[in-house]
Design an enzyme around this catalytic site. Structure first.
Site, PDB file in Angstrom:
ATOM      1  N   HIS A 142       0.766  -1.176  -0.121  1.00  0.00           N
ATOM      2  CA  HIS A 142      -0.033  -0.135   0.021  1.00  0.00           C
ATOM      3  C   HIS A 142       0.658   1.198   0.112  1.00  0.00           C
ATOM      4  O   HIS A 142       1.407   1.696   0.923  1.00  0.00           O
ATOM      5  CB  HIS A 142      -0.912  -0.048   1.134  1.00  0.00           C
ATOM      6  CG  HIS A 142      -1.679   1.325   1.313  1.00  0.00           C
ATOM      7  ND1 HIS A 142      -2.000   1.822   2.514  1.00  0.00           N
ATOM      8  CD2 HIS A 142      -2.510   1.922   0.438  1.00  0.00           C
ATOM      9  CE1 HIS A 142      -2.837   3.031   2.284  1.00  0.00           C
ATOM     10  NE2 HIS A 142      -2.996   2.903   0.883  1.00  0.00           N
ATOM     11  N   GLU A 154       3.247   0.477   3.173  1.00  0.00           N
ATOM     12  CA  GLU A 154       2.545  -0.543   3.931  1.00  0.00           C
ATOM     13  C   GLU A 154       2.647  -1.910   3.531  1.00  0.00           C
ATOM     14  O   GLU A 154       1.965  -2.115   2.374  1.00  0.00           O
ATOM     15  CB  GLU A 154       1.155  -0.258   4.651  1.00  0.00           C
ATOM     16  CG  GLU A 154       1.345   1.009   5.258  1.00  0.00           C
ATOM     17  CD  GLU A 154      -0.052   1.237   5.844  1.00  0.00           C
ATOM     18  OE1 GLU A 154      -0.249   2.040   6.694  1.00  0.00           O
ATOM     19  OE2 GLU A 154      -1.106   1.315   5.091  1.00  0.00           O
TER      20      GLU A 154
HETATM   21  P1  NAI Z   1      -7.324   5.690 -10.809  1.00  0.00           P
HETATM   22  O1  NAI Z   1      -8.749   5.817 -10.899  1.00  0.00           O
HETATM   23  O2  NAI Z   1      -6.516   6.982 -11.014  1.00  0.00           O
HETATM   24  O3  NAI Z   1      -6.599   4.429 -11.663  1.00  0.00           O
HETATM   25  C1  NAI Z   1      -7.375   3.356 -11.823  1.00  0.00           C
HETATM   26  C2  NAI Z   1      -7.051   2.695 -13.082  1.00  0.00           C
HETATM   27  O4  NAI Z   1      -7.241   1.499 -13.202  1.00  0.00           O
HETATM   28  C3  NAI Z   1      -7.614   3.283 -14.302  1.00  0.00           C
HETATM   29  O5  NAI Z   1      -6.783   3.760 -15.308  1.00  0.00           O
HETATM   30  C4  NAI Z   1      -8.460   2.332 -14.831  1.00  0.00           C
HETATM   31  O6  NAI Z   1      -8.728   2.437 -16.373  1.00  0.00           O
HETATM   32  C5  NAI Z   1      -7.789   1.026 -14.304  1.00  0.00           C
HETATM   33  N1  NAI Z   1      -8.586  -0.152 -14.308  1.00  0.00           N
HETATM   34  C6  NAI Z   1      -9.552  -0.113 -13.557  1.00  0.00           C
HETATM   35  N2  NAI Z   1     -10.241  -1.582 -13.446  1.00  0.00           N
HETATM   36  C7  NAI Z   1      -9.299  -2.228 -14.267  1.00  0.00           C
HETATM   37  C8  NAI Z   1      -9.207  -3.572 -14.573  1.00  0.00           C
HETATM   38  N3  NAI Z   1     -10.042  -4.527 -14.183  1.00  0.00           N
HETATM   39  N4  NAI Z   1      -7.868  -3.954 -15.329  1.00  0.00           N
HETATM   40  C9  NAI Z   1      -7.033  -3.313 -15.340  1.00  0.00           C
HETATM   41  N5  NAI Z   1      -7.182  -1.768 -15.222  1.00  0.00           N
HETATM   42  C10 NAI Z   1      -8.214  -1.225 -14.561  1.00  0.00           C
HETATM   43  O7  NAI Z   1      -7.196   4.955  -9.279  1.00  0.00           O
HETATM   44  P2  NAI Z   1      -5.913   5.450  -8.287  1.00  0.00           P
HETATM   45  O8  NAI Z   1      -6.213   6.716  -7.536  1.00  0.00           O
HETATM   46  O9  NAI Z   1      -4.560   5.273  -9.077  1.00  0.00           O
HETATM   47  O10 NAI Z   1      -6.201   4.267  -7.212  1.00  0.00           O
HETATM   48  C11 NAI Z   1      -6.134   2.802  -7.817  1.00  0.00           C
HETATM   49  C12 NAI Z   1      -5.731   1.791  -6.699  1.00  0.00           C
HETATM   50  O11 NAI Z   1      -4.801   2.555  -5.548  1.00  0.00           O
HETATM   51  C13 NAI Z   1      -7.223   1.688  -5.662  1.00  0.00           C
HETATM   52  O12 NAI Z   1      -7.293   0.567  -5.148  1.00  0.00           O
HETATM   53  C14 NAI Z   1      -6.922   2.761  -4.449  1.00  0.00           C
HETATM   54  O13 NAI Z   1      -7.823   2.348  -3.607  1.00  0.00           O
HETATM   55  C15 NAI Z   1      -5.554   2.480  -4.284  1.00  0.00           C
HETATM   56  N6  NAI Z   1      -4.914   3.887  -3.475  1.00  0.00           N
HETATM   57  C16 NAI Z   1      -5.240   4.994  -4.113  1.00  0.00           C
HETATM   58  C17 NAI Z   1      -4.685   6.014  -3.325  1.00  0.00           C
HETATM   59  C18 NAI Z   1      -4.897   7.380  -3.785  1.00  0.00           C
HETATM   60  O14 NAI Z   1      -4.314   8.344  -3.000  1.00  0.00           O
HETATM   61  N7  NAI Z   1      -5.444   7.664  -5.058  1.00  0.00           N
HETATM   62  C19 NAI Z   1      -3.594   5.778  -2.218  1.00  0.00           C
HETATM   63  C20 NAI Z   1      -3.610   4.506  -1.773  1.00  0.00           C
HETATM   64  C21 NAI Z   1      -4.101   3.674  -2.508  1.00  0.00           C
END
Ligand code: NAI
Length: 506
Positions: A142, A154
């Site tokens: 994480h 983490e």
């Molecule tokens: P984001 O929305 O910027 O990016 C997610 C990406 O995953 C998108 O490009 C989307 O097209 C792609 N995607 C969705 N479903 C998919 C699939 N089945 N296969 C392949 N690609 C797929 O989201 P972000 O902010 O980058 O977050 C991603 C993950 O990281 C989530 O699990 C979130 O909880 C976790 N996270 C986010 C943080 C943040 O501050 N934004 C911090 C720590 C963890």
């Protein structure tokens, strides 16, 4: 040094995936990029190279090095291209069923030895990995946003995760220039769990009408050294992110009172007053700057009454010296004269309780927070009780502002502001230790790097006194009768024995 994972894949190339890919490529891994959206992986690779270009422009990266890094990025369009990877990090949409399906599909493609990791911040690592044929190689990894700057990760051990897998991920994180902390799979892991105290307690203080947002922010920055006040922080994070996190952790811990969210943020979220990004949060923003209300000036008082301090005041000797240095006339009798301003300095108790229990004249009684050494604080905080006379309040305000130090006057509150917020943070942190979610050392690293607090919560508790923290909570429980102030066993024992909160049993 050989990199722990030579060929990795990032699935989901949004904000987080890009950041992780960047530091992995910098560490020397070949990084495959895959996204469900067509062309997104290629776009992500270009965006990462643009980040390196910026570093080159600033003279912080050698152009030749940038070119080498760029060769490490391989955007691909099909899951089957990830066959040879020895680590896959998932950063896709935060939905349990979608993540589970992805890992199920991945297991059919990668070798049984490949490590699989999720960047989830709010789902259970154990639940995501539950359907796998080889759940032992599955862990949480994480990161925080923005990944290259937030230098902590983490490593989360799910129910079936093998210890060796966590060790490899920790070592790999270090190779990427990050500090790795090991967390058991529990709601919020370490950082989002330890971070529950600051905002929720500040919201409770506002909810009681003790002080307004700006005053609470000023107090916590000036007295305890936080870079941002809790309301400034919530405005920055935005309530559409932070309120759901408060609710989710509270519910996942089966309505644990320590994490109880506030109706204040629920209403503000409903109203769309999310914070900086909407121009209106706890503060209003114009051109990126917050409009901060002015502080009330110290009142002008011609003649100050004599001051009497009861024997049980916190840091009594210091308080007496302070009053003397500020030119106050001290009374030394066993009881205050009929003119005296009575200055009490409780830990955890409110001014009303002290006045009632010590048979003081409440109309002349004002409190001062002496938890923090006066020399170490940029602000003094006074509290009235509902009976305090205006002339006595003004006299106390004028006296304690005489040397030009900032003074806030708040309404009665068990634990003032700093005591109750610090004690709440320390209580939650020590409960994390008690549950063995992580080691005390990893807790301190996670909180300083992940939350940007001035020091780790255990170090904070040690600085202000484990016994003091315990006393604040005990007395707040009496004032409020609220189980959220129930001390954790870790704090209860170390506080009672006068041991460091970082002390682990043999
Ligand atoms: P984001 O929305 O910027 O990016 C997610 C990406 O995953 C998108 O490009 C989307 O097209 C792609 N995607 C969705 N479903 C998919 C699939 N089945 N296969 C392949 N690609 C797929 O989201 P972000 O902010 O980058 O977050 C991603 C993950 O990281 C989530 O699990 C979130 O909880 C976790 N996270 C986010 C943080 C943040 O501050 N934004 C911090 C720590 C963890």
């Amino acid at each position: 040094m050989t990199v722990k994972f030579s060929t990795i894949a990032i699935v989901g190339t949004g904000a987080m995936g890009r950041g992780i890919a960047q530091i992995a490529a910098q560490a020397g891994s070949t990084v495959y990029l895959l996204d469900a959206q067509e062309g997104a992986a290629q776009k992500a690779a270009s965006a990462i190279v643009a980040q390196w270009d910026k570093l080159v422009e600033k003279g912080r990266l050698d152009p030749a090095q940038r070119d080498v890094y760029a060769t490490h990025l391989c955007p691909v369009e099909a899951l089957s291209a990830l066959k040879g990877c020895d680590l896959v990090v998932e950063a896709i949409v935060e939905k349990l069923d979608v993540k589970r399906q992805l890992f199920k599909d991945l297991e059919d493609i990668v070798s049984p030895e490949a490590v699989l990791a999720t960047n989830t911040s709010s789902l259970s690592v154990t639940a995501i990995g539950a359907g796998l044929r080889h759940p032992g190689r599955f862990a949480g990894f994480h990161f925080f946003n923005p990944v290259p700057l937030m230098k902590v990760v983490e490593v989360v051990a799910g129910f079936k995760t093998e210890a060796a897998v966590c060790d490899r991920l920790r070592e790999y994180a270090r190779q990427m220039g990050h500090s790795a902390v090991l967390a058991q799979d529990t709601p919020g892991f370490i950082v989002n769990h330890a971070g529950r105290g600051y905002g929720t307690e500040a919201l409770r203080i506002v909810g009681e009408g003790v002080a307004d947002f700006a005053t609470i922010d000023r107090i916590l920055k000036d007295q305890a050294g936080f870079k941002l006040g809790p309301f400034e922080l919530m405005d920055l994070t935005a309530l559409d992110v932070s309120h759901p996190v408060m609710e989710s952790i509270y519910r996942q811990y089966y309505d644990e009172p320590r994490f109880r969210p506030s109706v204040i943020t629920a209403q503000r979220l409903a109203a769309g007053a999310l914070g900086r990004k909407t121009g209106e949060g706890f503060y209003r923003y114009a051109d990126g700057a917050a409009a901060v209300p002015d502080e009330p000036a110290a009142p002008a008082v011609d003649t100050l009454p004599p001051v009497w301090v009861p024997p049980r005041a916190t840091r009594r000797a210091e308080l007496l010296r302070l009053v003397h240095t500020l030119g106050g006339q001290l009374e030394t009798g066993a009881a205050p004269s009929s003119q005296a301003l009575v200055v009490v300095a409780p830990l955890g108790f409110d001014i009303t309780t002290v006045a009632a229990v010590e048979r003081l004249d409440a109309t002349r009684t004002v409190g001062i927070d002496m938890l923090v050494d006066d020399a170490a604080t940029k602000r003094r905080v006074l509290a009235t009780n509902p009976a305090t006379r205006r002339d006595m309040r003004d006299a106390a305000h004028a006296l304690f502002a005489r040397d030009g130090k900032a003074v806030s006057v708040i309404r009665d509150s068990g634990g003032f502001v700093t005591q109750r917020v610090l004690a709440t943070i320390v209580n939650i942190a020590t409960d994390i230790c008690q549950q063995r979610i992580c080691t005390p050392a990893d807790l301190e690293t996670a909180v300083t790097l992940g939350l940007g607090y001035p020091r780790g919560p255990l170090a904070m508790g040690d600085l202000y006194g484990p016994t003091n923290m315990l006393e604040v909570l005990f007395n707040m429980q009496t004032v409020y009768g609220d189980p959220r102030y129930r001390p954790s066993p870790w704090l209860r024992r170390r506080g009672a024995l006068g041991l460091s909160l970082r002390h682990e049993e043999e």
